[in-house]
Enzyme design. Structure first.
Site, PDB file in Angstrom:
ATOM      1  N   THR A 420       7.919 105.923 -20.196  1.00  0.00           N
ATOM      2  CA  THR A 420       8.115 104.476 -20.170  1.00  0.00           C
ATOM      3  C   THR A 420       9.068 104.019 -19.065  1.00  0.00           C
ATOM      4  O   THR A 420       9.722 104.816 -18.412  1.00  0.00           O
ATOM      5  CB  THR A 420       8.567 104.020 -21.578  1.00  0.00           C
ATOM      6  OG1 THR A 420       7.670 104.562 -22.547  1.00  0.00           O
ATOM      7  CG2 THR A 420       8.626 102.546 -21.742  1.00  0.00           C
ATOM      8  N   GLU A 440       3.029 105.665 -22.434  1.00  0.00           N
ATOM      9  CA  GLU A 440       3.492 106.558 -23.509  1.00  0.00           C
ATOM     10  C   GLU A 440       4.009 107.861 -22.948  1.00  0.00           C
ATOM     11  O   GLU A 440       5.012 107.859 -22.280  1.00  0.00           O
ATOM     12  CB  GLU A 440       2.403 106.780 -24.562  1.00  0.00           C
ATOM     13  CG  GLU A 440       2.932 106.844 -25.991  1.00  0.00           C
ATOM     14  CD  GLU A 440       3.956 107.936 -26.272  1.00  0.00           C
ATOM     15  OE1 GLU A 440       5.131 107.593 -26.493  1.00  0.00           O
ATOM     16  OE2 GLU A 440       3.579 109.117 -26.309  1.00  0.00           O
ATOM     17  N   ASP A 461       1.241 107.023 -30.894  1.00  0.00           N
ATOM     18  CA  ASP A 461       2.374 106.361 -31.552  1.00  0.00           C
ATOM     19  C   ASP A 461       2.047 105.980 -32.996  1.00  0.00           C
ATOM     20  O   ASP A 461       2.927 105.542 -33.741  1.00  0.00           O
ATOM     21  CB  ASP A 461       2.811 105.108 -30.779  1.00  0.00           C
ATOM     22  CG  ASP A 461       3.771 105.444 -29.639  1.00  0.00           C
ATOM     23  OD1 ASP A 461       4.174 106.606 -29.515  1.00  0.00           O
ATOM     24  OD2 ASP A 461       4.131 104.517 -28.880  1.00  0.00           O
TER      25      ASP A 461
HETATM   26  N1  GLY Z   1       5.224 104.723 -26.396  1.00  0.00           N
HETATM   27  C1  GLY Z   1       6.572 104.319 -26.406  1.00  0.00           C
HETATM   28  C2  GLY Z   1       6.805 103.226 -27.381  1.00  0.00           C
HETATM   29  O1  GLY Z   1       5.994 102.346 -27.468  1.00  0.00           O
HETATM   30  O2  GLY Z   1       7.789 103.213 -28.080  1.00  0.00           O
END
Ligand code: GLY
Length: 600
Positions: A420, A440, A461
């Site tokens: 991120t 991600e 996630d």
């Molecule tokens: N994939 C990182 C988040 O959305 O927390």
């Protein structure tokens, strides 16, 4: 323009556990040296000065506008827009389109993002949800094997199964429609020029490609780009991406529809469904119906400030808000060197993460006690659990926030890794933008489309398990649902005006990074650079994580003595902060990554 759906989630303050043990078996994205300015090719004098200022541990100062993000080339692109009078939304589009090229492992057109906007003219705070969606063909057992057992994390990540419908292109367009003042098409010019003329591969990108070479090598298009001739890209290589330039040209000319329909969309669908060994379910319909959602912010009161961020499907603002709202009941008078400070932060975080694991998910699909979770009375009750103790809580369990829904959820079992990127911008009109953006995992699904961008693995996630002890899990996969996030783009206000724009990458550690940055500024009076550079101490419902190589290591014995399990480890945040005060703008860029803050 594509539709922006306005859905009201509760407009209130906010804060949440995970399969941390599983997550900890894989190291986070490696920290890379910020490097000399030459590491980024030829930079402007202001950008070189900003790198030098960061290296000295000082904040960048400005009067009019400022942009802070993860790569100097992207920051320069945003600075040019702001210098020419563009809005923070305009600058973000230039920054994001360059980040998708020079920091492709972290964010890009194939991913999703959340954006928090403070509007100087109206004083309103708005949030845009550009989160990926699960394909309509997805079912709750997407990440289970034939025996109903959760897949190994990377078996799920790598390939098409994990790819959700990207939201970032639609988010760029939505932000421009709402707040842009510059010509849309021109905002892609810096990224198009870099993609065609070439950019210098940064130390961080090179080291991450080398670490991930085996996975990147599984798919021909990905291997061709990141491992040309079978050799990982090296620091200092000049890399071009003509396919990405073409994609950006199409976006510039035809808007986000060019991404969600036609050749680019077809390329995405074919890449996902054709992924060797692990094909996915994404369809042309999933892309065609994608819509950004405008949502009310979640804001929590903290020491006469309002801390505002992104509500569900992110757990970010709710969990940060629960931590701060619990700490509001204590003084933290001993400052950052006091073990009692970290006992309180640690157990407030464990309590918040317990609630997160039980209650937080995409509230368009599952009922959530959003208001109850950040009700000050509830947080005062939770604070009572940790008040007056001389030891860590022996266990932290979910509470019972005020909620008119009878459903009792099972506790979540999702696995989250740090990747991120975060962008903070203030423009000369006083608008503020805080956006956390992601594909991600580092390099996402590892699938590169014919359009020259990587696809996300955001669906991992979701919880891989669907039930716990017979109770459904709120964050289970469902068709069209958005996976719960930890991203916490945040704007802190005082007396209705923004004083801090902040956010970070880092998986579920984002929550601790952001909460700590707010505490560093609000409680401990640190400047923007000191606040992002301070040693990390955080807890996600498991170990007390202490940042390796910093003074935080000295807390291991005293916190262990209080009953915390402690772990000294790399904590690679990527905080980008702008503080807004009477003297102007003060910017900080995380020394653990390659970014800068730049302003005038
Ligand atoms: N994939 C990182 C988040 O959305 O927390």
């Amino acid at each position: 323009m594509r539709r922006i759906l306005a859905l009201c989630i509760l407009c209130l303050s906010i804060a949440p556990a995970t399969a941390q043990d599983a997550a900890d078996t894989v190291a986070p994205e490696a920290a890379a040296e910020a490097g000399a300015d030459s590491a980024f090719g030829s930079l402007s004098e202001p950008a070189r000065a900003a790198l030098a200022t960061k290296a000295e541990g000082r904040p960048v100062l400005a009067e009019d506008w400022m942009v802070a993000a993860a790569n100097p080339l992207a920051v320069e692109a945003g600075a040019d827009v702001l210098r020419a009078g563009g809005s923070a939304a305009d600058a973000m589009i230039a920054v994001q389109s360059v980040l998708g090229l020079v920091e492709p492992q972290s964010s890009g057109l194939g991913g999703g993002a959340f954006l928090v906007w403070y509007d100087a003219a109206s004083g309103a705070v708005t949030t845009l949800d550009g989160r990926e969606t699960a394909p309509l063909a997805a079912t709750p057992t997407l990440f289970q094997d034939d025996a109903g057992e959760p897949l190994d994390f990377f078996d799920a990540v790598v390939g098409g199964r994990s790819v959700g419908t990207p939201g970032t292109p639609a988010l760029l367009e939505a932000a421009h429609e709402l707040w842009g003042t510059a010509d849309w098409a021109g905002l892609f010019d810096p990224a198009i020029a870099l993609a065609e003329d070439g950019f210098v591969v940064s130390p961080r990108l090179a080291s991450l490609v080398a670490e991930d070479a085996e996975r990147l090598g599984r798919f021909p298009a990905t291997a061709e780009y990141f491992l040309p001739g079978g050799t990982p890209l090296a620091e200092g290589d000049t890399l071009t991406n003509p396919a990405y330039a073409e994609t950006l040209r199409a976006l510039a000319t035809d808007g986000a529809n060019a991404f969600y329909t036609g050749d680019i969309a077809q390329g995405v669908v074919e890449t996902v469904r054709g992924a060797a060994g692990n094909p996915g379910l994404l369809s042309a319909t999933d892309l065609a119906i994608y819509a950004v959602r405008e949502r009310a912010p979640v804001c929590v009161e903290y020491r006469a400030h309002e801390v505002c961020g992104m509500g569900p499907p992110s757990s970010g603002a709710l969990t940060v808000g629960q931590i701060l709202g619990t700490l509001e009941n204590f003084e933290l008078a001993g400052g950052p060197d006091d073990v009692e400070t970290w006992r309180l932060v640690g157990d407030a975080s464990r309590l918040a993460f317990a609630d997160r694991g039980r209650y937080m998910a995409d509230s368009d699909f599952v009922p959530m006690p959003t208001a109850g979770l950040v009700d000050p009375a509830y947080l005062t009750e939770r604070a009572g659990l940790i008040a007056g103790r001389d030891a860590a809580l022996s266990e932290a369990t979910p509470g019972t926030p005020d909620w008119d829904h009878a459903q009792a959820w099972g506790d979540d079992a999702s696995i989250e890794f740090p990747s991120t990127s975060h962008i903070s911008i203030v423009d000369s009109a006083g608008n503020a933008l805080s956006m956390t953006t992601t594909i991600e995992n580092g390099f996402g699904s590892r699938l590169m489309t014919p359009g020259g961008f990587l696809l996300n693995n955001e669906l991992t996630d979701f919880s891989f398990a669907t039930h716990e002890d017979g109770r459904p899990i709120a964050n289970r996969v469902e068709p069209g649902k958005r996976p719960r996030s930890s991203m916490a783009p945040t704007i802190v206000l005082r007396d209705g005006a923004p004083v801090l724009v902040v956010g970070s990458p880092g998986g579920s550690r984002i929550i601790g990074y952001v909460a700590q940055a707010v505490i560093n500024v609000v409680d401990f009076g640190m400047d923007a650079q000191a606040a992002v550079a301070a040693p990390h101490v955080l807890n996600r419902f498991g170990t007390m994580d202490l940042e390796a190589g910093t003074d935080a290591e000295t807390l291991a014995d005293p916190l262990g003595g209080l009953g915390f399990d402690t772990e000294v480890r790399e904590l690679t945040s990527g905080l980008h902060v702008i503080a807004i005060g009477p003297e102007g703008l003060t910017g900080g860029a995380d020394p653990r990554r390659e970014g800068i803050a730049l302003g005038e």
